[in-house]
Design a protein around this motif. Structure first.
Motif, PDB file in Angstrom:
ATOM      1  N   LEU A 163       0.712  -0.955   0.151  1.00 35.52           N
ATOM      2  CA  LEU A 163       0.068  -0.646  -0.124  1.00 35.52           C
ATOM      3  C   LEU A 163       0.956   1.057   0.200  1.00 35.52           C
ATOM      4  CD1 LEU A 163      -2.418  -1.266   2.749  1.00 35.52           C
ATOM      5  CD2 LEU A 163      -2.623  -1.477   0.514  1.00 35.52           C
ATOM      6  N   ILE A 164       2.362   1.232  -0.779  1.00 32.37           N
ATOM      7  CA  ILE A 164       3.252   2.303  -0.025  1.00 32.37           C
ATOM      8  C   ILE A 164       2.709   3.533  -1.442  1.00 32.37           C
ATOM      9  CG2 ILE A 164       4.481   1.334  -2.094  1.00 32.37           C
ATOM     10  CD1 ILE A 164       6.451   2.353  -0.925  1.00 32.37           C
ATOM     11  N   ARG A 165       2.023   3.563  -2.567  1.00 32.14           N
ATOM     12  CA  ARG A 165       1.055   4.279  -3.245  1.00 32.14           C
ATOM     13  C   ARG A 165      -0.032   4.596  -2.970  1.00 32.14           C
ATOM     14  NH1 ARG A 165       5.028   1.783  -6.298  1.00 32.14           N
ATOM     15  NH2 ARG A 165       6.680   3.472  -7.379  1.00 32.14           N
ATOM     16  N   ALA A 166      -0.785   4.088  -2.299  1.00 29.61           N
ATOM     17  CA  ALA A 166      -1.744   4.195  -1.885  1.00 29.61           C
ATOM     18  C   ALA A 166      -2.192   5.355  -0.527  1.00 29.61           C
ATOM     19  CB  ALA A 166      -2.582   2.973  -0.646  1.00 29.61           C
ATOM     20  N   HIS A 167      -3.859   5.966  -0.721  1.00 27.53           N
ATOM     21  CA  HIS A 167      -3.914   7.412  -0.375  1.00 27.53           C
ATOM     22  C   HIS A 167      -4.309   6.191   0.776  1.00 27.53           C
ATOM     23  CE1 HIS A 167      -5.736  11.711   1.401  1.00 27.53           C
ATOM     24  NE2 HIS A 167      -5.219  11.990  -0.014  1.00 27.53           N
ATOM     25  N   PRO A 168      -3.699   7.477   2.000  1.00 24.01           N
ATOM     26  CA  PRO A 168      -3.450   7.463   3.482  1.00 24.01           C
ATOM     27  C   PRO A 168      -5.200   7.430   3.692  1.00 24.01           C
ATOM     28  CG  PRO A 168      -1.923   8.999   3.406  1.00 24.01           C
ATOM     29  CD  PRO A 168      -2.521   8.556   2.001  1.00 24.01           C
ATOM     30  N   THR A 169      -6.121   8.280   3.156  1.00 26.51           N
ATOM     31  CA  THR A 169      -7.358   8.290   4.327  1.00 26.51           C
ATOM     32  C   THR A 169      -8.075   6.678   2.909  1.00 26.51           C
ATOM     33  OG1 THR A 169      -7.313  10.949   3.513  1.00 26.51           O
ATOM     34  CG2 THR A 169      -9.624   9.437   3.652  1.00 26.51           C
ATOM     35  N   LYS A 170      -7.986   7.036   2.499  1.00 30.00           N
ATOM     36  CA  LYS A 170      -8.235   5.567   1.387  1.00 30.00           C
ATOM     37  C   LYS A 170      -8.022   4.190   2.553  1.00 30.00           C
ATOM     38  CE  LYS A 170      -9.085   6.719  -3.562  1.00 30.00           C
ATOM     39  NZ  LYS A 170      -9.132   6.726  -5.025  1.00 30.00           N
ATOM     40  N   VAL A 171      -6.451   4.044   2.945  1.00 30.54           N
ATOM     41  CA  VAL A 171      -6.483   3.382   3.523  1.00 30.54           C
ATOM     42  C   VAL A 171      -7.273   3.148   4.217  1.00 30.54           C
ATOM     43  CG1 VAL A 171      -4.283   1.634   4.767  1.00 30.54           C
ATOM     44  CG2 VAL A 171      -3.830   2.602   2.112  1.00 30.54           C
ATOM     45  N   ASN A 172      -7.325   3.918   5.614  1.00 28.01           N
ATOM     46  CA  ASN A 172      -7.757   4.282   6.775  1.00 28.01           C
ATOM     47  C   ASN A 172      -9.015   3.469   7.048  1.00 28.01           C
ATOM     48  OD1 ASN A 172      -7.332   5.166   9.849  1.00 28.01           O
ATOM     49  ND2 ASN A 172      -9.259   6.133   9.430  1.00 28.01           N
ATOM     50  N   HIS A 173     -10.038   4.073   5.769  1.00 32.24           N
ATOM     51  CA  HIS A 173     -11.170   3.630   5.395  1.00 32.24           C
ATOM     52  C   HIS A 173     -11.317   1.986   5.180  1.00 32.24           C
ATOM     53  CE1 HIS A 173     -15.683   4.085   4.748  1.00 32.24           C
ATOM     54  NE2 HIS A 173     -15.014   3.835   3.395  1.00 32.24           N
TER      55      HIS A 173
END
Length: 335
Positions: A163-173
């Motif tokens: 998930l290194i390139r994933a947006h933190p907000t989307k990861v959190n959700h």
């Protein structure tokens, strides 16, 4: 009219109380992270954990057989009606002492130690089944926390790379939802391992009182132990939830998912092997492993030192308590 000895009734009642308190104390193992990360409310999380603890208790009996016949030979201790009661008293005394002193302790290991000590007091040092204890108790006792740490660390590192390139907000959700699944897995694995320990103790008591012909767990024992643990879990354990969720490492949903999944995998594997392990130690070290994957300074390493103290002390100390309780019951003519 059924002729059931009063001492056997006392053993069953005390064992179920022990199971209830185990569920109340260890509810934090399943719900600490989803509560601390505000994925679910405490009330909803507790209901979920209690239900899945109940269901998990019916998924196997390998751990129950280890407790009932893998620590001491049932045939060797069949003449001692006070042995199981001594084991329970020994575990309870040690748990109360460590609670008073503020020392970390595993109720599971205390129960095992109490049983070993009571068996030695009754039948001498030949009574315990040492090869089985080494294979099913001591080895998993050391390996399960290490496995929890390693699995937590590796799973978190893997997720971080994925998930290194994933947006933190989307990861959190996304992981807020996934954490409900991991918490459910953890609750089920807890019921699978911990409820079986009391099943094994009660089955051994029934055998020593000649109420059953062989070491097979009766259906009513499975049901009563599952209900006791489920009800215990439903009472909560909010102080422990706070400790598990905040004091070791500040968790985010992805961390909670990794820690719960890692711990549940270790506990389920141990249960299939018939190894009664400490679910508390396993989830604690999984949380530490997840924290260490971020940076070593993120973890409060004093917790790890306390866990090591618990590993070293609990079984021998509870064994001494179990032996003392057996001698006391002998003096009272109840052994």
């Amino acid at each position: 009219m059924l002729d059931i000895p009063f001492l056997l009734i006392a053993v069953v009642v005390i064992a179920l109380i022990f199971d209830f308190t185990n569920g109340a104390h260890d509810s934090a193992n399943a719900i600490a992270t989803i509560v601390s990360t505000k994925v679910l409310s405490p009330q909803v999380a507790v209901v979920m954990a209690a239900s899945l603890n109940l269901g998990g208790a019916f998924l196997g009996t390998a751990v129950a057989h280890t407790i009932g016949s893998g620590i001491v030979s049932p045939e060797m201790v069949a003449g001692s009606q006070g042995l199981v009661l001594s084991a329970l008293f020994g575990a309870i005394v040690w748990n109360l002492l460590t609670w008073y002193l503020g020392l970390p302790s595993s109720s599971s290991h205390a129960l095992i130690g109490g049983l070993i000590g009571a068996a030695i007091a009754y039948g001498g040092f030949d009574a315990p089944n040492y090869p089985s204890i080494a294979e099913k108790i001591l080895l998993p006792l050391v390996l399960s926390p290490l496995a929890g740490f390693l699995c937590g660390y590796l799973l978190m590192v893997s997720l971080s790379w994925m998930l290194i390139r994933a947006h933190p907000t989307k990861v959190n959700h996304a992981f807020k939802k996934l954490q409900i699944v991991s918490s459910a897995f953890m609750a089920t694995s807890h019921g699978l391992n911990d409820a079986q320990k009391t099943m094994g103790i009660i089955t051994l008591a029934l055998f020593t009182f000649h109420q059953i012909p062989e070491m097979a767990v009766p259906l009513w024992v499975k049901l009563s132990c599952a209900l006791a643990m489920g009800l215990g879990t439903a009472t909560g354990g909010w102080k422990i939830v706070k400790t598990m969720g905040h004091k070791i490492f500040k968790l985010e949903p992805i961390h909670g998912f990794a820690a719960e999944t890692a711990a549940a995998l270790v506990i389920t594997g141990a249960s299939a092997f018939g190894a009664p392990i400490s679910t508390t130690h396993t989830i604690s070290t999984a949380v530490i492993g997840v924290g260490a994957s971020k940076r070593l300074s993120a973890v409060r390493w004093g917790v790890a030192g306390n866990l090591v103290m618990a590993w070293v002390l609990t079984i021998p100390a509870a064994a001494v308590m179990g032996a003392i309780c057996f001698e006391v019951l002998s003096l009272l003519g109840l052994s």
